[in-house]
Design an enzyme around this catalytic site. Structure first.
Site, PDB file in Angstrom:
ATOM      1  N   HIS A 256       0.821  -1.299   0.053  1.00 54.02           N
ATOM      2  CA  HIS A 256      -0.118  -0.095   0.108  1.00 54.02           C
ATOM      3  C   HIS A 256       1.114   1.265  -0.017  1.00 54.02           C
ATOM      4  CE1 HIS A 256      -3.628  -2.443   0.993  1.00 54.02           C
ATOM      5  NE2 HIS A 256      -2.721  -3.069   1.574  1.00 54.02           N
TER       6      HIS A 256
ATOM      7  N   ARG B 189      -0.315   4.427  -0.783  1.00 55.02           N
ATOM      8  CA  ARG B 189      -1.114   5.549  -0.165  1.00 55.02           C
ATOM      9  C   ARG B 189      -1.220   6.630  -1.348  1.00 55.02           C
ATOM     10  NH1 ARG B 189      -3.269   1.922   3.004  1.00 55.02           N
ATOM     11  NH2 ARG B 189      -2.042   1.485   4.981  1.00 55.02           N
TER      12      ARG B 189
ATOM     13  N   ASN C 153      -6.636   0.791  -2.817  1.00 52.68           N
ATOM     14  CA  ASN C 153      -7.281   1.684  -2.029  1.00 52.68           C
ATOM     15  C   ASN C 153      -6.724   2.759  -1.665  1.00 52.68           C
ATOM     16  OD1 ASN C 153      -5.221   0.447  -0.570  1.00 52.68           O
ATOM     17  ND2 ASN C 153      -6.377  -0.059   1.190  1.00 52.68           N
TER      18      ASN C 153
ATOM     19  N   ASP D  31      -8.493  -4.970  -2.562  1.00 50.09           N
ATOM     20  CA  ASP D  31      -7.932  -5.474  -1.124  1.00 50.09           C
ATOM     21  C   ASP D  31      -8.293  -4.499   0.037  1.00 50.09           C
ATOM     22  OD1 ASP D  31      -6.067  -6.964   0.698  1.00 50.09           O
ATOM     23  OD2 ASP D  31      -5.005  -4.981   0.407  1.00 50.09           O
TER      24      ASP D  31
ATOM     25  N   HIS E  28      -8.824 -10.585  -1.130  1.00 56.25           N
ATOM     26  CA  HIS E  28      -8.574 -10.309   0.344  1.00 56.25           C
ATOM     27  C   HIS E  28      -9.989 -10.839   0.835  1.00 56.25           C
ATOM     28  CE1 HIS E  28      -8.643  -7.495   3.991  1.00 56.25           C
ATOM     29  NE2 HIS E  28      -9.836  -8.082   4.173  1.00 56.25           N
TER      30      HIS E  28
ATOM     31  N   ASN F 275      -4.738  -7.116   9.435  1.00 56.90           N
ATOM     32  CA  ASN F 275      -6.054  -7.928   9.210  1.00 56.90           C
ATOM     33  C   ASN F 275      -5.509  -8.619   7.863  1.00 56.90           C
ATOM     34  OD1 ASN F 275      -8.610  -8.974   8.667  1.00 56.90           O
ATOM     35  ND2 ASN F 275      -9.458  -7.127   7.891  1.00 56.90           N
TER      36      ASN F 275
ATOM     37  N   ASP G  44       2.529  -7.219   2.363  1.00 56.35           N
ATOM     38  CA  ASP G  44       1.281  -6.430   2.724  1.00 56.35           C
ATOM     39  C   ASP G  44       1.834  -5.058   3.412  1.00 56.35           C
ATOM     40  OD1 ASP G  44      -1.261  -5.471   3.244  1.00 56.35           O
ATOM     41  OD2 ASP G  44      -2.043  -6.996   4.435  1.00 56.35           O
TER      42      ASP G  44
END
Lengths: 423, 309
Positions: free
Chosen positions: A59, A61, A91, A149, A176, A275, A302
């Site tokens: 990720h 961002r 995301n 995800d 996911h 998670n 992750d």
């Protein structure tokens, strides 16, 4: 521009050889016993030389949440972890659900030239699990796979159509797998530690139910489903079953899920909140078995950076996720030292297999004619992973401040030195 | 015997000696509560802040009375009227109050682990007045003080806790503390309210109400939160009373047990009205013990009794 790497113990997925590597114009020109003249020479005696690692689950961002990480800081963190290509999840803000954002990510990565950005596009528009995204256009813009995800694809109908549609382009869906209703307000694994701490639990079945569904939908559609961050024994068994049936299912595991257990949560450490959650010692063992017998196809981190303030609050309020790019090498090397896998498996799990899954030609192997993406690792180096080494904008890692063994000391991207450890 | 910790965050890591020290201190304070002038100057000049991020009337009142009887200045801070509603972080709120040179925080919070988090980030002493599903240590202490008062001892007694164990911080604190003092603890409740994994508790889990109360010296029923009905944990309070409620017939199976409840009680649900008011009920003496226990805790943390720093 010619660069020569001498005394290289080249660790590929299939074999280990000792050669000199001549790089010319970003390409591996030859693997040789000679010492041709070059503009720059590195003596890598005593190091492991691997194809650049490929982390298919990060990720970054960017766009939207750059205070946690951006493509620049994330690329440097990747390079410092020996990683030369990453798949950032969709995301972002806004969600990467269109070719415009996909192209923005790819271009920003290219401009920097430290790490290739192979974006994962969203499965559904806005990740709302309702309408499919324009996967064809996103593929053309450089997307390598599709996933919602962070959020599971809730409707079986949506997952079915996504698998069908993407298979027409030869791609895969990264799942996911989480039954959100069963997860409820859970924040850690449901078991001994949730009973002790009063933290609400997430049962293993939360993950397994959705994995079972997604494997069956892959069977229905003939599409390829790749299970993200697998974490339970029965989940590995489900994938094993799917593979035995000839269903197109693959999976990845994170280093933290094969290293840490729920016991880490006894102190309510938000840097161990992720998670899927850390599971039991038996689950950790199952991850190792899955890596050993090939059920688990690859290792992905992750990498999920969060700002200090976000993690420095009540456990229930802190976001899920930890950083991982710079700890993949030492944690995976622990498996080699334990005898769970060998060094060629390391190259396979962290480089060759992701390249194959993502259908990236010329990656994941050190051979003549491919791009010179190379990670140089000192497997015996012991050090404290501290703020000085950390290249991410965020520090949310349970390994921060811990002594680790095995360090990426040098990384080349297209033949260019993009990282050199200064310890 | 002594207690040298900065805080009281939970019973889980307290030794038998530390628990006994707090109980012995509380017994001494009980006498003060029966005087005409119920006040001693022990904590004069100390400031105690009741920091309640979750609604509570009785626990807060109990702590407030305890502080005042020790002559401390007690201030109530409730989250609804506070800056947390304006987006301030928990630790910023704590640091802001601490900057006013306060000595003890008594904290209740909706999330498990929040009190430990505060204790780790303040120099002031912190008392856990309930954190999420995790612990409520002063309730456990007052439960044990009450049992000792009415049964004369703790060691070797059979204590049954009945109700929503999973979501009860009262149960969790007693699960850690009681066996440490020699109590044989057993638990019972609907399966939806028992943790799936009870092995870390090291106590017996019963299969029905009759088994739970059989030969018990103490029966503690927990409050059923009616809002749980909507969360699939129980179908109706009527059915709960029938299978999990304490009534006269069930009490007869016990070893002349005293009946306890952390309050507030739902008459006719977890406990029949008749039993709540019967001579074996020690629900009000529990409330009384609460003040003595909280005085003991505040005194211990607030006066160098925890050793020099």
């Amino acid at each position: 521009m010619k660069t020569l790497l001498t005394n290289c113990k080249i660790v590929n997925y299939d074999k280990t050889i000792t050669k000199n590597i001549l790089i010319e114009d970003g390409i591996i020109k030859s693997l040789t016993d000679d010492t041709p003249t070059a503009d720059k020479t590195y003596d890598l005696k005593g190091k492991m030389v691997l194809p650049g690692l490929i982390d298919m689950h990060v990720h970054f961002r960017d766009p939207g949440l750059e205070y946690k990480e951006d493509i620049i800081s994330g690329s440097y963190a990747a390079a410092a972890g020996g990683v030369t290509a990453v798949c950032p999840m969709a995301n972002t803000k806004p969600v990467n659900d269109n070719a415009f954002i996909t192209k923005y990510m790819v271009d920003k990565g290219k401009e920097l030239g430290v790490c290739d950005i192979l974006p994962v596009g969203a499965v559904s528009k806005g990740m709302h699990s309702e309408e499919l995204t324009e996967m064809g256009e996103m593929f053309a813009a450089g997307a390598c796979a599709f996933s919602d995800d962070g959020k599971p694809v809730l409707g079986s109908d949506v997952m079915r159509r996504a698998l069908e549609y993407v298979s027409g382009f030869g791609g895969m869906i990264l799942s996911h797998s989480e039954d959100k209703q069963l997860a409820g307000e859970g924040v850690i694994h449901e078991g001994e530690v949730s009973a002790i701490t009063g933290l609400r639990g997430i049962p293993s079945e939360t993950e397994e139910i959705m994995i079972a569904r997604d494997i069956l939908l892959a069977k229905l559609t003939g599409g390829h489903v790749h299970i993200c961050h697998i974490s339970t024994r029965d989940a590995v068994d489900l994938v094993r079953w799917g593979k035995a049936k000839g269903i197109k299912v693959t999976c990845e595991v994170t280093p933290h899920h094969f290293t840490l257990t729920e016991k880490e949560l006894l102190g309510y450490d938000t840097n161990c909140k992720m998670n899927p959650p850390l599971r039991t010692a038996d689950d950790v063992l199952a991850m190792k078995e899955g890596l050993k017998d090939g059920t688990i196809d690859c290792i992905a981190t992750d990498h999920a950076p969060h700002a200090r303030d976000e993690k420095f609050q009540e456990f229930d309020l802190a976001p899920f996720g930890i950083t991982g790019l710079q700890t993949m090498v030492p944690l995976t090397l622990n498996l080699v030292r334990e005898g769970v896998i060998n060094e060629n498996d390391f190259a396979r799990l962290c480089s060759y297999a992701p390249a194959q899954l993502l259908r990236q030609k010329g990656r994941g192997v050190i051979e003549e004619g491919v791009m010179a993406d190379i990670a140089v690792i000192d497997p015996d180096k012991e050090y404290v992973f501290d703020a000085k080494l950390n290249k991410s904008k965020s520090t949310n890692s349970p390994f921060m401040g811990k002594t680790l063994k095995g360090l990426c000391v040098l990384t080349f991207k297209n033949g260019k030195e993009v990282y050199k450890a200064d310890i | 015997m002594s207690y040298s910790r900065k805080d009281l965050t939970g019973m889980i890591d307290l030794t038998k000696d530390e628990i006994l020290h707090l109980l012995d201190t509380a017994e001494k304070f009980r006498e003060i509560n029966h005087r005409d002038v119920k006040k001693v100057p022990t904590l004069k000049g100390k400031t105690i802040v009741n920091l309640f991020f979750e609604n509570s009337t009785r626990t807060r009142t109990s702590f407030e009375i305890a502080g005042k009887r020790l002559s401390a200045d007690t201030i109530n801070f409730s989250a609804s009227a506070s800056s947390t509603a304006k987006g301030e972080t928990l630790i910023d709120t704590v640091h802001n109050i601490e900057a006013m040179k306060t000595d003890i925080f008594v904290v209740r919070h909706a999330y498990s682990g929040a009190i430990k988090f505060i204790a780790e980030n303040t120099n002031a002493s912190v008392v856990n007045a309930g954190d999420g599903l995790n612990e409520h240590p002063t309730q456990s202490l007052l439960d044990m003080l009450t049992i000792k008062q009415h049964k004369g001892r703790l060691d070797g007694l059979n204590v049954a806790i009945i109700g929503d164990i999973t979501h009860s911080r009262v149960a969790r604190s007693n699960i850690w503390a009681m066996p440490r003092l020699g109590i044989n603890l057993r638990l019972f409740g609907p399966k939806t309210m028992l943790p799936r994994c009870t092995s870390p508790f090291g106590v017996k889990v019963c299969n029905n109400m009759e088994e739970a109360v059989d030969g018990a010296d103490v029966i503690m029923t927990l409050r059923i939160q009616r809002e749980r009905q909507g969360k699939l944990l129980l179908p109706s309070v009527k059915e709960y009373a029938r299978y999990f409620g304490l009534n006269a017939a069930r009490l007869k199976l016990s070893n002349n047990a005293i009946v306890m409840h952390p309050g507030p009680i739902n008459r006719g649900v977890e406990i029949s009205s008749e039993i709540a008011d019967c001579p074996q009920s020690v629900i009000l003496p529990q409330v009384e013990s609460g003040v003595a226990v909280r005085m003991a805790v505040l005194y211990t943390l607030g006066t160098g009794q925890r050793g020099g720093e």
